[in-house]
Scaffold this motif. Structure first.
Motif, PDB file in Angstrom:
ATOM      1  N   ILE A 247       0.839  -1.127  -0.063  1.00 48.24           N
ATOM      2  CA  ILE A 247      -0.178   0.079   0.057  1.00 48.24           C
ATOM      3  C   ILE A 247       0.810   1.266   0.004  1.00 48.24           C
ATOM      4  O   ILE A 247       1.879   1.181   0.869  1.00 48.24           O
ATOM      5  CB  ILE A 247      -0.869  -0.021   1.215  1.00 48.24           C
ATOM      6  N   ASP A 248       0.617   2.177  -1.102  1.00 47.49           N
ATOM      7  CA  ASP A 248       1.019   3.543  -0.610  1.00 47.49           C
ATOM      8  C   ASP A 248       0.201   4.351  -0.540  1.00 47.49           C
ATOM      9  O   ASP A 248      -1.145   4.488  -1.015  1.00 47.49           O
ATOM     10  CB  ASP A 248       1.701   3.902  -2.389  1.00 47.49           C
ATOM     11  N   GLY A 249       0.292   5.489   0.335  1.00 49.21           N
ATOM     12  CA  GLY A 249      -0.588   6.204   0.607  1.00 49.21           C
ATOM     13  C   GLY A 249       0.024   7.706   0.797  1.00 49.21           C
ATOM     14  O   GLY A 249       1.076   8.112   1.234  1.00 49.21           O
ATOM     15  N   LEU A 250      -1.001   8.922   1.183  1.00 45.26           N
ATOM     16  CA  LEU A 250      -0.637  10.187   1.253  1.00 45.26           C
ATOM     17  C   LEU A 250      -0.159  10.306   2.782  1.00 45.26           C
ATOM     18  O   LEU A 250       0.629  11.089   3.136  1.00 45.26           O
ATOM     19  CB  LEU A 250      -1.743  10.921   0.923  1.00 45.26           C
ATOM     20  N   THR A 251      -0.946   9.431   3.662  1.00 47.40           N
ATOM     21  CA  THR A 251      -0.360   9.692   5.100  1.00 47.40           C
ATOM     22  C   THR A 251      -0.432   8.420   5.800  1.00 47.40           C
ATOM     23  O   THR A 251      -1.020   7.345   5.204  1.00 47.40           O
ATOM     24  CB  THR A 251      -1.768  10.668   5.976  1.00 47.40           C
ATOM     25  N   LYS A 252       0.057   8.403   7.236  1.00 48.49           N
ATOM     26  CA  LYS A 252       0.081   6.992   7.783  1.00 48.49           C
ATOM     27  C   LYS A 252      -1.388   6.618   8.144  1.00 48.49           C
ATOM     28  O   LYS A 252      -1.526   5.709   8.061  1.00 48.49           O
ATOM     29  CB  LYS A 252       0.948   7.502   9.321  1.00 48.49           C
ATOM     30  N   GLU A 253      -2.272   7.704   8.412  1.00 53.33           N
ATOM     31  CA  GLU A 253      -3.462   7.202   8.943  1.00 53.33           C
ATOM     32  C   GLU A 253      -4.193   6.584   7.574  1.00 53.33           C
ATOM     33  O   GLU A 253      -4.985   5.659   7.965  1.00 53.33           O
ATOM     34  CB  GLU A 253      -4.169   8.556   9.219  1.00 53.33           C
ATOM     35  N   ILE A 255      -2.914   4.803   5.445  1.00 58.19           N
ATOM     36  CA  ILE A 255      -2.475   3.426   5.162  1.00 58.19           C
ATOM     37  C   ILE A 255      -2.875   2.433   6.233  1.00 58.19           C
ATOM     38  O   ILE A 255      -3.263   1.446   6.118  1.00 58.19           O
ATOM     39  CB  ILE A 255      -0.858   3.325   5.074  1.00 58.19           C
ATOM     40  N   ASP A 256      -2.898   3.086   7.477  1.00 58.03           N
ATOM     41  CA  ASP A 256      -3.400   2.366   8.728  1.00 58.03           C
ATOM     42  C   ASP A 256      -4.866   1.917   8.375  1.00 58.03           C
ATOM     43  O   ASP A 256      -5.162   0.717   8.446  1.00 58.03           O
ATOM     44  CB  ASP A 256      -3.648   3.303   9.944  1.00 58.03           C
ATOM     45  N   LYS A 257      -5.545   2.740   7.761  1.00 55.97           N
ATOM     46  CA  LYS A 257      -7.104   2.401   7.570  1.00 55.97           C
ATOM     47  C   LYS A 257      -7.125   1.499   6.376  1.00 55.97           C
ATOM     48  O   LYS A 257      -7.916   0.442   6.778  1.00 55.97           O
ATOM     49  CB  LYS A 257      -7.809   3.979   7.237  1.00 55.97           C
ATOM     50  N   ALA A 258      -6.459   1.538   5.512  1.00 55.35           N
ATOM     51  CA  ALA A 258      -6.509   0.503   4.208  1.00 55.35           C
ATOM     52  C   ALA A 258      -5.961  -0.933   4.831  1.00 55.35           C
ATOM     53  O   ALA A 258      -6.714  -1.903   4.580  1.00 55.35           O
ATOM     54  CB  ALA A 258      -5.429   1.003   3.264  1.00 55.35           C
ATOM     55  N   MET A 259      -4.929  -0.791   5.634  1.00 52.46           N
ATOM     56  CA  MET A 259      -4.573  -2.082   6.202  1.00 52.46           C
ATOM     57  C   MET A 259      -5.572  -2.896   7.157  1.00 52.46           C
ATOM     58  O   MET A 259      -5.776  -3.982   7.230  1.00 52.46           O
ATOM     59  CB  MET A 259      -3.157  -1.958   7.215  1.00 52.46           C
TER      60      MET A 259
END
Lengths: 299, 272
Positions: A247-253, A255-259
């Motif tokens: 997963i690549d994302g704009l913020t840690k939050e 990516i947290d949510k996607a995981m």
């Protein structure tokens, strides 16, 4: 931690800082917007050899796009701003400018401005014109099907790449079915992409290789056929297949949510569907400053 | 806080230079200091309170009442704030304005919005020649912002226009868009002779078929993707331009002026 019979390893995914951007591709209909988006995000699974990681974020309805046509939001991530700008420009030029009826717009208003249509305009050979509408500059480039409309710039922001989790299953079909379920849920989360084919990678890598000119090689600790031959396997005898979602994302939050939703979807299938464990790829904390602890995410 | 209001006591015979009465120049001034400002009136200099009854305090909102066609340079170089004018205004209204908004509830004279850089100028009535143009001898007219005219405009609309948008709900005189460098002029009514004379770039967007010079070439009918976006940007205006029924994207495109670089365009609405 065990969810629905699936063991969540006490480990973490290790991610690193990247630069990211978003672009919006529109076309006469969703089919052609998607074709342009797929072309633009093609061959962009890993920065290891592609120069960037890119993917389709989501489909946009006409009322969500600047020109009121069906559209697709894509995201591109690279290790540095210069590389990102280069990838964005070449991909936009070769894949969107060329795609029938397409138009290209910025998907991020803030951040550092990087060229989107700004340099593509020279394709117009002097016949190109610009229009400033509501403070944004758009280039109108004459092409054989009419006009290619492209916003001059888009925003580049700090981002995170390499969030991941591994799905360990008793068979290959079960691992794939679980990953497909996870991707289906993760696609609903904004600001993230899963850059590998269909969002799933079957060839997770470790840093380094026995061959000097290779920077990465197969993650032998998670290869089921090497359970008896590698020095250190991470697999129990009942695991026959492992697949990874990156997963690549704009913020840690983000990516947290996607995981979280991805792992939950896998766990919903549970042990009865052959899923045994969820693990993650890390390099002992040496590679990236962002650590996604699986048990914390699922707590 | 109530708007700083200048109510004209009686109409002077000579023209008045109103340029000192802009928001940024009056900021931090006491009412007595504002009343003591000298304005050029013909060859004389007169105090503000000799011409106007001054009331209100908010220098970010200026209201000029009983205005008439000899009050020149209203909102010249305005840099923030709003000016509302009840009545007609003279020449050079909004000249060189940098930001803010001017609303004229009446007619405006020549050179309205000339060489303005940003901001919004709205005129509910008619306007004279050289709207958004360049001063005589200068090479660049309006460089940004938006002018909305609800009535008709005179000759030479957007002369030497460099950037920005001029919207006219009524008709224009001759030489509309003459010597245009870039920018957009949209006219809902009719246009006069020599439309786009010597224009280099930019767009003239018309609702009615114009009488074109021989130096404009027909490029055929097209559906242009930028037009819906342009109309969408007008959505917040108090104007016919904001109405959904006014929007279109199907146009006949004419390129010109071929006696210049020929990269300008006249887009004429095609009824569908």
């Amino acid at each position: 931690m065990i969810i629905n019979g699936v063991t969540i390893d006490a480990t973490f995914a290790e991610a690193f800082p990247m630069k990211g951007t978003r672009a919006i591709i529109t076309a006469q209909n969703e089919k052609w917007a998607m074709i342009a988006a797929q072309a633009m995000t093609g061959f962009a699974t890993s920065v290891i050899a592609c120069g960037c990681e890119a993917g389709i974020e989501r489909v946009l309805t006409p009322d969500e796009t600047p020109d009121g046509r069906p559209g697709v939001a894509i995201m591109i991530f690279a290790m540095g701003g210069k590389g990102l700008a280069k990838q964005l420009e070449t991909r936009a030029g070769q894949c969107v400018l060329t795609s029938p009826t397409s138009a290209l717009f910025a998907g991020i208003d803030g951040g550092i401005r990087i060229p989107l249509g700004k340099n593509l305009r020279y394709f117009g050979d002097g016949f190109q014109t610009s229009k400033v509408i509501s403070g944004k500059r758009y280039w109108r480039i004459p092409v054989m099907d009419g006009e290619f409309l492209a916003e001059a710039t888009t925003g580049q922001v700090d981002a995170i790449g390499g969030g991941n989790f591994l799905v360990l299953a008793q068979s290959q079909p079960q691992a794939l079915a679980a990953c497909e379920a996870a991707i289906e849920e993760m696609k609903k989360i904004p600001n993230v992409i899963m850059p590998f084919p269909g969002g799933v990678v079957r060839s997770g890598s470790k840093v380094g290789s026995k061959y000097k000119n290779l920077g990465a090689s197969t993650n032998d600790a998670f290869c089921p056929t090497l359970k008896g031959s590698t020095k250190k396997t991470d697999l129990s005898p009942d695991v026959e297949s492992v697949m990874e979602i990156v997963i690549d994302g704009l913020t840690k939050e983000d990516i947290d949510k996607a995981m979280r939703v991805g792992i939950q979807a896998v766990c919903d299938l549970g042990a009865e569907n052959g899923i045994t464990r969820i693990s993650a790829g890390n390099y002992g904390g040496k590679l990236g400053p962002f650590h996604f602890h699986l048990q914390e995410i699922m707590a | 806080m109530s708007a700083l209001t200048f109510t004209l006591k009686q109409r002077p015979d000579q023209r008045v230079d109103m340029s000192p009465l802009v928001c940024q120049a009056l900021e931090n001034l006491e009412p007595v200091e504002i009343a003591a400002i000298k304005l050029h009136c013909g060859k004389r200099k007169v105090r503000v309170d000799e011409l106007f009854i001054v009331s209100g305090f908010d220098t970010k909102q200026i209201l000029i009442k009983n205005s008439f066609a000899k009050l020149d340079y209203i909102g010249k170089d305005l840099d923030g704030g709003t000016i509302h004018v009840e009545g007609d205004v003279g020449a050079y209204c909004g000249m060189g304005m940098k930001s803010g908004a001017i609303k004229i509830h009446g007619n405006a004279g020549i050179y309205a919005g000339c060489e303005m850089k940003k901001g919004q100028l709205e005129i509910s009535g008619n306007v004279g020649d050289f709207l958004g143009g360049a001063l005589a001898g200068n090479k660049m007219g309006m460089k940004g912002g938006l002018i909305l005219v609800k009535g008709n405009a005179g000759d030479r609309v957007g002369d030497h226009l460099r950037r920005g948008t001029i919207l006219i709900e009524g008709s224009t005189g001759d030489y509309c868009g003459s010597r245009m460098i870039a920018g957009t002029i949209a006219v809902m009514g009719n246009t006069g002779k020599f439309l786009g004379h010597s224009m280099r770039r930019g767009t003239l967007l018309l609702w009615n078929s114009p009488k074109l010079s021989a130096s404009f070439n027909d490029c055929g009918s097209h559906t242009l993707a930028f037009l819906p976006m342009l109309f969408k940007s007008f959505a917040t205006l108090n104007s016919h331009f904001a109405e959904a029924a006014s929007a279109f994207n199907r146009v006949q495109r004419y390129a010109g002026d071929m006696s210049e670089t020929g990269r300008g365009e006249i887009l004429v609405k095609i009824e569908t």
